[in-house]
Design a protein around this motif. Structure first.
Motif, PDB file in Angstrom:
ATOM      1  N   SER A   1      -5.346   5.841  -0.825  1.00 15.77           N
ATOM      2  CA  SER A   1      -3.879   4.942  -0.855  1.00 15.77           C
ATOM      3  C   SER A   1      -3.954   4.178  -2.254  1.00 15.77           C
ATOM      4  O   SER A   1      -4.967   3.811  -2.790  1.00 15.77           O
ATOM      5  CB  SER A   1      -4.147   3.768   0.172  1.00 15.77           C
ATOM      6  OG  SER A   1      -4.107   4.438   1.368  1.00 15.77           O
ATOM      7  N   GLY A   2      -2.888   3.928  -2.661  1.00 15.86           N
ATOM      8  CA  GLY A   2      -2.619   3.241  -3.934  1.00 15.86           C
ATOM      9  C   GLY A   2      -2.014   1.863  -3.672  1.00 15.86           C
ATOM     10  O   GLY A   2      -1.081   1.838  -2.816  1.00 15.86           O
ATOM     11  N   ILE A   3      -2.684   0.946  -4.543  1.00 14.78           N
ATOM     12  CA  ILE A   3      -2.092  -0.326  -4.434  1.00 14.78           C
ATOM     13  C   ILE A   3      -1.050  -0.763  -5.503  1.00 14.78           C
ATOM     14  O   ILE A   3      -1.690  -0.835  -6.690  1.00 14.78           O
ATOM     15  CB  ILE A   3      -3.287  -1.153  -4.088  1.00 14.78           C
ATOM     16  CG1 ILE A   3      -4.265  -0.871  -3.030  1.00 14.78           C
ATOM     17  CG2 ILE A   3      -2.496  -2.711  -4.032  1.00 14.78           C
ATOM     18  CD1 ILE A   3      -3.738  -0.756  -1.598  1.00 14.78           C
ATOM     19  N   ASP A   4      -0.085  -1.360  -5.186  1.00 10.25           N
ATOM     20  CA  ASP A   4       0.916  -1.887  -6.071  1.00 10.25           C
ATOM     21  C   ASP A   4       1.036  -3.453  -5.838  1.00 10.25           C
ATOM     22  O   ASP A   4       1.474  -3.804  -4.727  1.00 10.25           O
ATOM     23  CB  ASP A   4       2.376  -1.144  -5.975  1.00 10.25           C
ATOM     24  CG  ASP A   4       3.514  -1.779  -6.978  1.00 10.25           C
ATOM     25  OD1 ASP A   4       2.889  -2.800  -7.781  1.00 10.25           O
ATOM     26  OD2 ASP A   4       4.671  -1.523  -6.881  1.00 10.25           O
TER      27      ASP A   4
ATOM     28  N   SER B   1       0.873  -1.110   0.194  1.00  9.06           N
ATOM     29  CA  SER B   1       0.100   0.065  -0.117  1.00  9.06           C
ATOM     30  C   SER B   1       0.804   1.335   0.089  1.00  9.06           C
ATOM     31  O   SER B   1       1.802   1.485   0.821  1.00  9.06           O
ATOM     32  CB  SER B   1      -0.627   0.013   1.184  1.00  9.06           C
ATOM     33  OG  SER B   1      -1.723  -1.041   1.413  1.00  9.06           O
ATOM     34  N   LEU B   2       0.592   2.327  -0.859  1.00  5.35           N
ATOM     35  CA  LEU B   2       1.574   3.422  -0.960  1.00  5.35           C
ATOM     36  C   LEU B   2       0.523   4.522  -0.304  1.00  5.35           C
ATOM     37  O   LEU B   2      -0.509   4.688  -0.618  1.00  5.35           O
ATOM     38  CB  LEU B   2       1.841   3.580  -2.460  1.00  5.35           C
ATOM     39  CG  LEU B   2       2.341   2.537  -2.883  1.00  5.35           C
ATOM     40  CD1 LEU B   2       2.888   2.657  -4.693  1.00  5.35           C
ATOM     41  CD2 LEU B   2       4.046   2.478  -2.456  1.00  5.35           C
ATOM     42  N   HIS B   3       1.168   5.199   0.574  1.00  2.00           N
ATOM     43  CA  HIS B   3       0.220   6.342   1.149  1.00  2.00           C
ATOM     44  C   HIS B   3       0.565   7.452   0.823  1.00  2.00           C
ATOM     45  O   HIS B   3       0.185   8.571   1.215  1.00  2.00           O
ATOM     46  CB  HIS B   3       0.674   5.964   2.641  1.00  2.00           C
ATOM     47  CG  HIS B   3       0.403   4.467   3.302  1.00  2.00           C
ATOM     48  ND1 HIS B   3      -0.809   4.299   3.277  1.00  2.00           N
ATOM     49  CD2 HIS B   3       1.251   3.687   3.784  1.00  2.00           C
ATOM     50  CE1 HIS B   3      -0.746   2.796   3.841  1.00  2.00           C
ATOM     51  NE2 HIS B   3       0.468   2.583   4.087  1.00  2.00           N
TER      52      HIS B   3
END
Lengths: 95, 479, 492
Positions: free
Chosen positions: B140-143, B131-133
Motif C-alpha cells: 500500500s502507498g501512504i500519502d 492509505s492508497l490501495h
C-alpha cells in the motif's frame, strides 16, 4: 508483583515489539523487577493531589495560522526505506 | 416486538484554516502526494507540535453557537495506536478535558415540532494521512498530506431515535459550521465526515442495547441508509435470539450494507495520556467575548427573522436558510427590490434555480448578480418590463450582456406605455385588415383578440396587452 | 601552535582565537588529531565530521580576520548524537537510526553554529538516552578515560568522556534523569542541566518529553556559562520552551560573591553513599563555608519515591515517543515480512536494543487499561509532591548541594544484569528533572583515582546563581583541571 508471559506478550502486541523466545525469560524477569520497583508508589497517600504533567506551571503558546513550510518531500524521502511515486510503501493495509 | 432505535453521531469537521493544526504546512486539497507533509507532519525524530491559534478560535465559535461550555483549561492527549497513515504512532487529540462541552442544537421534526439533540463534547484533533490501495506490487502507498489537518470532532448524546433524525442533525451541524465559517463542509473532499453509533432496544426499555459503530458515512443519504440497514440487521439478529456484537462496521454504499471492519477486530487500548509536548490551553473570558462578537447571525435566528420579516412560510424559510449563500442572495434581492419577498423567492426558485441547474453551478457562482435581479424585479413592478420581457432580460443577464438597465436600453425592451404610439399602431393594423374590422362591427367580438395579437406582434411584445386591448376596442367602436 | 592546548578551557580557546594566538583551522586540526589518536580507546564518537569541521573552521578564520566573530567563533565542540544535524548521521545510539541522515538542524545545533562554534563530531550515548552507563549504545560502550574498564556514565557518556580526555573542549548533552550530571561526575567534568524549557527541545530526539533538557559538558562552570548563553532562549518551534530573557551568564558568574544559604539534604548521605565519595562532598561543602555560605540541613521526604516516579513517567512518555520508529518514513526496516503486523513487530524488534525494549514495555504497561491510575496517574501525583517539597525548601535556601552519584564510576558490565540496581543509582539526580529544576555537577575529588561530583541544584531559572557558585568553587579548587592519565599532550 510479577508479570506473566502472557502479560508480556500482550504488551509486545500493543507496543508492536517482537521479543524472540530466547529473549523472553530475561525480559520477563527484568520487567517484573521493574514493576516491583514502581509498585512502591502505591503506598503513598495522594488524596487531593493534582497530578503533575509538566514541570512548570505554564500555558500553551499558540501559533498564528500561517503557511511557513514549503515542499521538501524529495529531501525527506531520502531517509525512507521504500518509496514509489512519492508514496511511502508499506505491506498491504487491510480495512 | 416493537423496537426503538437509538443513534448518536460523531462528526469530524475539517476546520478551514490555512495551515495544519500543529505545523505550518498548507492544508490545500488535492496537492500531489506528500508535498504538504513537512517534518512535523511526518513525525520526524526531534520535532514538536505548535498549536494553531485559528483552530482554537474556530472550536470556541462552534461551542458558542451551540450554547456549550468553553473549557477555561483544556488539555491535548495522545491516543496511541499503530497504523501506517499515523506517522507518530499516536494521534494528538483531546480526551479528558476537551475544549467544548455540553451544548445542544434543535432539529425540526415532520410533525412541525422541534427536538433538542445534546452535544456531549467537541474536541480538537489532528487528521491522519491516507492509505492508497492501488497495487504497488502487493504493497500500500501512504500519502501524508492530510496528516495534521485540523479536525473538530463533535460528539452527540444518543438522542436520535431514527435515521431521519440523524440525517436532520447532521444537516443542521453542516449548515451551522458553514455559517460559522469554520469549515467548507465539502463532503466529497472529506471535510465533513460522520460515524454513527446505532443500537436498538425494546420500546419502553431504559437500558441501551449493544451498539455498533458505523464508519464511512460520507453523505447525508448514506448516514440515513446505513442506519436503516444496521437497525434492520440488529433487529433481525435479536429476533432470532442472537446477540449484537459491539464492533466497528464499514458501510458499503454500492451494496447498501454494513460489514465488520477487518483489521480493527483486535481490542484497542489507546493508552491516552496528556501530551507532554503541549501545555494546557487556557482560554480567558476576553477571548470568548471577542469571538462571541464575531459570530454571524446563526441559522435558527435567521430562520425566525425570515419568517417574521419577509413573511415566508416555515418551509420556504428552511430551504433558504439551509444554504447560507442562498439566504444571503435572497436577502440582497428582497432588500433591494420594491416587490414582495415572495416575488424575490419566486425568481430564485424559478429562473435562477433553472439556470443554475442547467450549468450545475452553486448559487455562489450565479452569473446573475442579486442587485441586477432586484433591479429586474423593480422594472417589472414599475411596468417597464412585461413579465415575458423580464424573462428575456434575465437570460441576457445570465449571458453577461450587462446590467439590467443596460440590457433594457441596448435591446430597447422598454414596455410601450405611450397611448399615442399604441393608437398609431392600432390604426395601421385596422387599416390593413378591413375585413376583420367589418366582422367586429357586425357583432363578432371574437376578432378583438386577433387585432390585439397583431398589434403585440407589430410592437414585438413591448406594449401592455391590457392597454392594447382597450385601445383596439375603443378605436374599432369609433370607426 | 603552542603547547598544551588540551589544558585550555573553552573560554581560553575563544579568547586565544580572538587574539590570533592560533587559527580555528589549527585548533580544529589539533582536536581532530587527538580524536584520531584517542577515540579508539574510549569510543566517545559515533561520527567525526572532519571535512565539515575544517570547512567551518576556515570560514571562522575569515570571520575572525574580518572582526565579525561571535562569542564562540572558531571553537571546536561536539554534539551528543541525540541532536539532529542537517546532512549528518543522527543515530541516537540506535540501530534504528543507523542510516538516518537528519534533513534539519536542532535548535541547539543551529544556535551554537550561529554563535560560531565548529562541530567536530557526534558523541556516543546510551541508546535513545536510556541508560546510565553508556553500555546500551548500538555502537558499543564508551570507556571511562580515567579507567578504561569502567563506564563513563550515561546517557551523555560520549560527551563526558570526550571532554574529560580533551578530545574536544566542550560538548552538548541531554539530561532526563541525570544524563548530563552523572557522566560529568564519573568522568570528572562540569555538567549543567538547565531549567526545563530553558533550552529548546526542537531537534533533540525525544526520550521523555516532560523531563528532557539540553545542557553542557565542559571543563569549567565558566565554559558552561559561555555555551549556555548561546544555547538558551525561547524557540517558536518548541511551545514548552520558556519565553523568558536569557541572562548574561558569563558576566553574572564574575560578579562579586554574595552570601548564600546552601541546603544539604541529610538523606543524600544515607547508607547508599560510598563513604569516600561522601567525604569528598563534605570537603567541598567546607569550601563553600570558607567562601561565606551558610550550610543548612534539610530533608527530602520523598527522595526514595523519586526513582519509582521517574521509572513510570519516563518510560510512559518514551513508549509513546518511540512509536514513530516504524520503518515507514525513516530508520531501520525489517525485510521479508509477510504482513503489516509482522512488519511493525520485526522492524521494531530488530531496531531497538534490550534496554529500550524494557522501557517501551514498562511504559506501555503503566499506561495500559487497568494500570493507568495505579501507576501513571499515581506517579504524576507523587511527582507533584516531590515538586512541592523542592519549592518549599527553596523558600528557605538558595541552593541545594550533595553528591551527584552514590559511588564513583562502576565497571563495565557490573550492573547490566540488574536494571533496578542501575536505576537506583540515579537517586540523587532524578529529583531535579522531576521538578524541572536546574542542576549541575562539578568535580570535587578523586576516590581511588576516580573522579566524583558535587551536585548543586537551584530553583527555576536560577542558572546564574548556580553557575556562579560552581565558578567560585572552581576558583578555590583544581579538581576540574585534572587530566586522566595517558591523555596528557606529552604522551602523544
Amino acid at each position: 508483583m510479577s508479570l506473566t508471559r502472557e502479560d508480556v506478550q500482550k504488551l509486545c502486541v500493543l507496543a508492536r515489539l517482537e521479543i524472540t523466545p530466547d529473549e523472553m525469560a530475561d525480559v520477563l524477569a527484568k520487567l517484573s523487577d521493574i514493576v516491583g520497583l514502581v509498585s512502591q508508589l502505591e503506598a503513598e497517600d495522594t488524596t487531593d493531589v493534582v497530578p503533575m504533567a509538566h514541570p512548570l506551571d505554564q500555558t500553551q503558546k499558540l501559533r498564528s495560522d500561517q503557511i511557513t513550510e514549503t515542499d521538501e518531500h524529495q529531501l525527506y524521502q531520502k531517509n525512507a526505506p521504500l518509496v514509489e511515486k512519492d508514496l511511502y510503501l508499506v505491506p498491504k493495509v487491510i480495512e | 416486538m416493537e423496537w426503538e432505535v437509538v443513534v448518536g453521531l460523531e462528526i469530524h469537521v475539517q476546520l478551514s484554516t490555512e495551515s495544519k493544526i500543529f505545523s505550518g504546512s498548507s492544508v490545500r486539497y488535492g496537492a500531489p502526494a506528500n508535498t504538504q507533509a513537512n517534518l512535523v507532519d511526518l513525525g520526524y525524530p526531534g520535532v514538536l507540535p505548535v498549536l494553531n491559534q485559528q483552530a482554537v478560535h474556530m472550536a470556541i465559535k462552534f461551542g458558542l453557537a451551540t450554547q456549550s461550555e468553553i473549557s477555561a483549561r483544556s488539555v491535548f492527549a495522545r491516543k496511541n495506536y499503530f497504523y501506517p497513515d499515523l506517522p507518530k504512532g499516536y494521534q494528538i487529540s483531546q480526551y479528558e478535558l476537551p475544549i467544548v462541552r455540553g451544548g445542544h442544537i434543535n432539529i425540526s421534526l415532520d410533525d412541525g415540532g422541534n427536538k433538542t439533540i445534546r452535544i456531549t463534547r467537541a474536541h480538537l484533533e489532528e487528521d491522519a494521512g491516507k492509505s492508497l490501495h492501488d497495487d504497488f506490487h502487493g504493497l500500500s502507498g501512504i500519502d501524508l498530506n492530510r496528516a495534521g489537518i485540523p479536525l473538530l470532532e463533535i460528539v452527540s448524546e444518543p438522542d436520535m431515535r431514527s435515521a431521519l433524525e440523524a440525517g436532520r442533525y447532521m444537516r443542521k451541524i453542516h449548515t451551522l459550521v458553514r455559517y460559522l465559517g469554520i469549515s467548507d463542509g465539502n463532503m466529497q473532499e472529506g471535510s465533513f465526515r460522520c460515524d454513527a453509533n446505532a443500537s436498538v432496544r425494546p420500546k419502553n426499555e431504559d437500558k441501551l442495547g449493544v451498539r455498533t459503530e458505523l464508519k464511512n458515512l460520507n453523505s447525508f443519504r448514506f448516514v440515513e441508509k446505513a442506519i436503516d440497514f444496521e437497525v434492520e440487521r440488529q433487529i433481525s439478529v435479536l429476533e432470532d435470539n442472537g446477540q449484537v456484537v459491539q464492533e466497528t462496521r464499514l458501510y458499503d454504499s454500492e451494496k447498501n450494507e454494513t460489514r465488520p471492519m477487518r483489521g480493527k477486530e483486535e481490542a484497542n487500548d489507546y493508552r491516552y495520556f496528556p501530551d507532554p509536548d503541549l501545555l494546557p490551553v487556557v482560554i480567558d473570558k476576553n477571548l470568548i467575548d471577542q469571538l462571541r462578537r464575531e459570530l454571524p447571525e446563526l441559522p435558527d435566528d435567521k430562520w425566525e427573522r425570515f419568517v417574521a420579516e419577509y413573511k415566508l412560510s416555515p418551509s420556504e424559510a428552511s430551504v433558504l436558510i439551509s444554504n447560507q449563500a442562498s439566504a444571503d442572495y435572497f436577502e440582497v434581492v428582497a432588500e433591494a427590490s420594491s416587490g414582495s419577498a415572495k416575488t424575490a423567492l419566486n425568481w430564485m426558485t424559478g429562473s435562477l434555480a433553472a439556470a443554475l441547474n442547467r450549468e450545475d453551478l452553486a448559487i455562489e457562482k450565479s452569473k446573475v448578480d442579486p442587485i441586477d435581479l432586484a433591479t429586474l424585479i423593480n422594472r417589472a413592478e414599475d411596468g417597464t418590463l412585461s413579465s415575458k420581457l423580464a424573462k428575456t432580460v434575465f437570460e441576457a443577464l445570465w449571458e453577461g450582456e450587462g446590467t439590467t438597465d443596460e440590457i433594457i436600453q441596448t435591446r430597447q425592451l422598454q414596455q410601450i406605455t405611450d397611448s399615442n404610439a399604441i393608437e398609431n399602431l392600432v390604426e395601421k393594423v385596422i387599416g390593413a385588415h378591413p375585413e376583420q374590422a367589418e366582422q367586429f362591427r357586425s357583432g363578432k367580438n371574437k376578432v378583438l383578440g386577433f387585432f390585439v395579437g397583431q398589434v403585440m406582434k407589430a410592437c414585438e411584445g413591448k406594449a401592455n396587452p391590457e392597454q392594447v386591448n382597450s385601445i383596439v376596442r375603443s378605436m374599432l367602436k369609433a370607426q | 601552535m603552542e603547547k598544551e592546548i588540551n589544558k585550555k578551557t573553552l573560554t581560553q580557546l575563544a579568547e586565544g582565537l580572538r587574539q590570533g594566538q592560533f587559527s580555528s583551522e589549527e585548533l580544529t586540526q589539533y582536536y581532530l588529531e587527538r580524536i584520531d589518536l584517542f577515540n579508539g580507546k574510549i569510543n566517545a564518537f559515533i561520527t567525526v565530521t572532519r571535512e565539515e569541521a575544517i570547512q567551518q573552521a576556515r570560514a571562522a578564520d575569515k570571520a575572525l580576520a574580518a572582526g565579525k566573530s561571535g562569542p564562540l567563533t572558531g571553537v571546536p565542540i561536539a554534539h551528543k548524537d541525540i541532536f539532529c544535524t542537517r546532512g549528518i548521521k543522527t543515530s541516537c545510539g540506535s540501530k534504528m537510526l543507523d542510516n538516518f541522515i537528519s534533513p534539519y538542524d536542532a535548535t541547539v545545533v543551529k544556535r551554537l553554529k550561529d554563535a560560531g562554534a565548529i562541530m567536530v563530531g557526534k558523541t556516543n550515548m546510551d541508546e535513545f538516552a536510556m541508560g546510565s552507563s553508556n553500555e546500551t549504545s548500538f555502537y558499543g560502550p564508551v570507556h571511562n578515560p580515567w579507567d578504561h574498564d569502567r563506564v563513563p556514565g550515561g546517557s551523555s557518556g560520549g560527551s563526558a568522556a570526550a571532554v574529560a580526555s580533551k578530545l574536544v573542549s566542550a560538548a552538548t548533552g541531554t539530561d532526563t534523569g541525570g544524563s548530563i550530571r552523572q557522566p560529568a561526575a564519573f568522568s570528572g567534568v562540569t555538567g549543567v542541566k538547565p531549567t526545563y524549557g530553558r533550552v529548546s527541545r526542537y531537534g533533540m530526539v525525544a526520550f521523555a518529553s516532560s523531563l528532557d533538557q539540553a545542557g553542557t559538558l565542559t571543563q569549567t562552570a565558566e565554559d558552561a556559562a559561555l555555551l549556555l548563553e548561546s544555547m538558551a532562549g525561547f524557540d517558536r518551534r518548541d511551545s514548552t520552551s520558556l519565553n523568558e530573557p536569557v541572562p548574561a551568564y558569563y558576566d553574572a558568574i564574575h560578579e562579586p560573591w554574595q552570601n548564600l544559604t546552601i541546603g544539604v539534604p541529610d538523606n543524600f548521605f544515607d547508607e547508599g553513599l560510598d563513604p569516600d565519595n561522601a567525604q569528598a562532598v563534605k570537603d567541598a561543602l567546607k569550601i563553600f563555608e570558607k567562601l561565606g555560605a551558610k550550610i543548612k540541613d534539610v530533608h527530602l521526604d520523598h527522595l526514595d519515591l523519586s526513582v519509582p516516579v521517574y521509572y513510570v513517567v519516563a518510560p510512559a512518555e518514551a513508549s509513546s515517543n518511540l512509536s514513530r520508529f516504524d520503518g515507514v518514513r525513516f530508520g531501520h526496516r525489517s525485510k521479508n515480512v509477510k504482513n503489516l503486523n509482522e512488519f511493525y513487530m520485526q522492524t521494531r524488534g530488530e531496531g531497538f536494543g534490550a534496554e529500550v525494549k524494557r522501557r517501551i514495555l514498562t511504559g506501555t504497561y503503566v499506561l495500559s487499561a487497568g494500570y493507568y491510575d495505579a501507576y501513571y496517574l499515581q506517579a504524576q501525583k507523587v511527582r507533584k509532591l516531590i515538586s512541592n517539597e523542592f519549592m518549599r525548601i527553596f523558600s528557605e535556601v538558595d541552593l541545594l548541594a550533595g553528591p551527584t552519584t552514590p559511588t564513583p564510576a562502576f565497571k563495565i558490565g557490573q550492573k547490566t544484569d540488574n536494571p533496578v540496581e542501575m536505576y537506583l543509582n540515579d537517586i540523587y539526580t532524578i529529583g531535579a528533572p522531576l521538578a524541572g529544576l536546574p542542576a549541575l555537577s562539578v568535580p570535587c575529588g578523586l576516590v581511588q583515582g576516580l573522579p566524583v561530583g558535587l551536585q548543586l541544584i537551584a530553583t527555576h531559572l536560577d542558572e546564574a546563581r548556580l553557575l556562579k557558585a560552581a565558578h567560585y568553587f572552581q576558583k578555590e579548587t583544581d579538581w576540574h583541571l585534572h587530566i586522566p592519565p595517558g591523555y596528557d599532550e606529552r604522551e602523544r
